[in-house]
Scaffold this active site. Sequence first.
Site: not given
Ligand code: ATP
Ligand code: MG
Length: 754
Positions: A48, A235, A616
């Site tokens: 995301t 998603e 989560r």
């Molecule tokens: P989900 O599969 O649950 O939807 P996601 O892959 O969309 O997860 P995100 O919600 O985008 O994951 O990111 C998870 C957390 O990690 C968030 O708090 C985001 O800000 C943090 N994050 C993502 N990339 C980095 C990075 N390169 N450095 C530090 N924090 C990060």
């Molecule tokens: Mg996500």
Amino acid sequence: MTSSASLPPGPPSDGDGYLARLNPEQRAAIETTEGPLLVLAGAGTGKTRVLTTRFAHILLTERARPWQILAVTFTNKAASEMRERVSALLGQAAEGHWLGTFHALCARMLRRHAEHAGLTSSFSILDTDDQLRLLKQVMQPWNVDLKRWPAPGLLGVIQRWKDRGLTPERITPADDTDFADGKARQIYQAYQARLLELNACDFGDLMLHVTEILRNRPDVLEQYHRSFRYILVDEYQDTNTIQYLWLRLLARRTDGPANICCVGDDDQSIYSWRGAEVENILRFEKDFPGAKIVRLERNYRSTAQILGAAAGLIAHNDSRLGKTLRPGHDDAQGGPVEINGVGDSEIEARSVCDEIDALRRSGHKLGEVAILVRAGFQTRAFEERMVQTGIPYRIVGGLRFYERSEIRDALAYMRVMVQPSDDLAFERIVNVPRRGVGPAALQKIRAESRNLMTGLAGATEAMLASGALRGKMADQLSELMGAFAKGRATLAQEGHVVAVNTLLEDAGYLAMWKLDTSPEAPGRLENLKELVRALADFGTLREFLDHVALVMENEGNDEGGRVSVMTLHGAKGLEFDTVFLPGWEEGVFPSQRTLDEGGLKGLEEERRLAYVGLTRARYRAVIFHADRRRIFANWQDALPSRFIEEIPDEYAVRKNQSPRRIPQEDYSGFFSDSVFSAPRRTSAPPRTASRSNVVSFSTVRRTREQENAPEIGSRVRHAKFGEGIVVSADSGAAEVAFDSGDTRRVIPSFLEKL
Ligand code: ATP
Ligand code: MG
């Protein structure tokens, strides 16, 4: 416990400051702005974040104007989070762009092109109740046997057709069904025609109409091709056929590359019951030739221990693409996943709320705490406990328990039973289920009530007696009044729990939901059972109704936020410092219904849901399971969810918190299938303090296992891990050196002595 790792980045301080905060794979995903791109990665890997940063990047590098980007999320909550994240990146409010859920975006498009669907731009959108009422009207001339083919079932059939992009004209014999003796397609056609006459559409029509317009009107499609330079989809694993068709139409531009970026995780596909097709992910490369695929492996959300637990669990699924997940940051602050066994579901609610209270006292923000449940009915116990202890909470993505329509109906029945002059309550239920009481009949009853200076229920009685009401409606109203009278008598003789149950049964209210085959109906019945269950906690019905009124008042203060209470489905994409996962018991989670209906596939989907739940959490995931759960008015024994055993020991700490509350004799023979025949001890062994690291099943089960501990050195077979030799055995767990070379701690009752 700080959440610095999870804060959204601030506005870019320099030209590409926002890119510096990303890892190289994420950066690649953002900088590959042209052409189709699929980001396939596990939970918390920043999918995301990639999508939001990409959004900002496209704007900041002036590749497109805000309204030239189409960004789709799955829920309204996810849309507003994305809006916030984009605004934070841009340093200004994100406005004017197409960012929202599939339905919200389609509603907006349909307003623009309503005339192509035979509507005007002021069309109304019907809710489920309206849809059902309309469908029933439409069904009338078709002489459908409504007992056999109830209207809600047909609505479900129509909805599934719509989810698959099938207008009545597009239904081929292969898609057809024998529902309603093969008349379903024609009724669907009549229903659609009636909607157009009313200048209305239902929820499914929003996508269906727009997709049809895009399919049939090249001029409109081209207009969108020109305007949407970039498409972003979150998603993606949960898109259904119509959403997929809609995206594909919009993305396949004739005037340039398909700049579509989809992010998803096959392990988090949890909406197949709504027609989602994880295959959409798998055929991305085929649909968009030249597509690039980026994998992200670093999880920045959760501690290594939570990740290990989630990965160990999901590894039990066979049908998955398989991905690597590595912790992205130092997790010194987090511990293993906590798994707590408690005596019963009430202790569970109390324990969770005590933990939350302790967090609050030590300064944690309640906005960073969530309780995630498998089914809506589970929220009630937590809601009530939080009201009692003054913990502010909100129910996300759903109504609070007592605000749900079936609960309000049932409460209205109860109110009329205890107070026949409660006209508001009477009006709510007089025609639920349908008793043929239309507006004209109601008008007559109202007039008579004014005449006689009595309530509506009293007026109805009088009119029935005098013959002023006639026909089928009168018969049904007599039955209703009879049900109230019987309910009152039962109330006096057998108490309120039995009385309410009898009333809801006799008035046909429970039957209405039992006959309903829509996907929501079983959940509603569960809620109703839970409601009757809750009654047992109160001395009288009056006390209960007063209590409900108070619960509904709970507003609490918002400082420090509120605990989020929601279903696991609703929690997708979100994150919290602390996540409580109650009710991990066989039958609750995995849900019995899914197991019965979905078999192994269903079980795998439940397991993905468990994976979503665990991932989560940033720092703390706390699972609960109860030995006994009160379902309806009865206590039922519960076994810990199989998912609990599937979490690898090295990432979990298992505690049994409650003293045993169940008399042992209740369970004589309960585990008679035990495979070990070691002599029984007569008394239970003393409970030792060293329990916490031991695999815990229910108290009762463990005691029995201790009694029947496998002998060290004996040869055993485990259904899953094969044969091996017991190397140690202590309270409730045995260590087995399996022939495969692995040594594992397992639960003795899963071992067969050879
Ligand atoms: P989900 O599969 O649950 O939807 P996601 O892959 O969309 O997860 P995100 O919600 O985008 O994951 O990111 C998870 C957390 O990690 C968030 O708090 C985001 O800000 C943090 N994050 C993502 N990339 C980095 C990075 N390169 N450095 C530090 N924090 C990060
Ligand atoms: Mg996500």
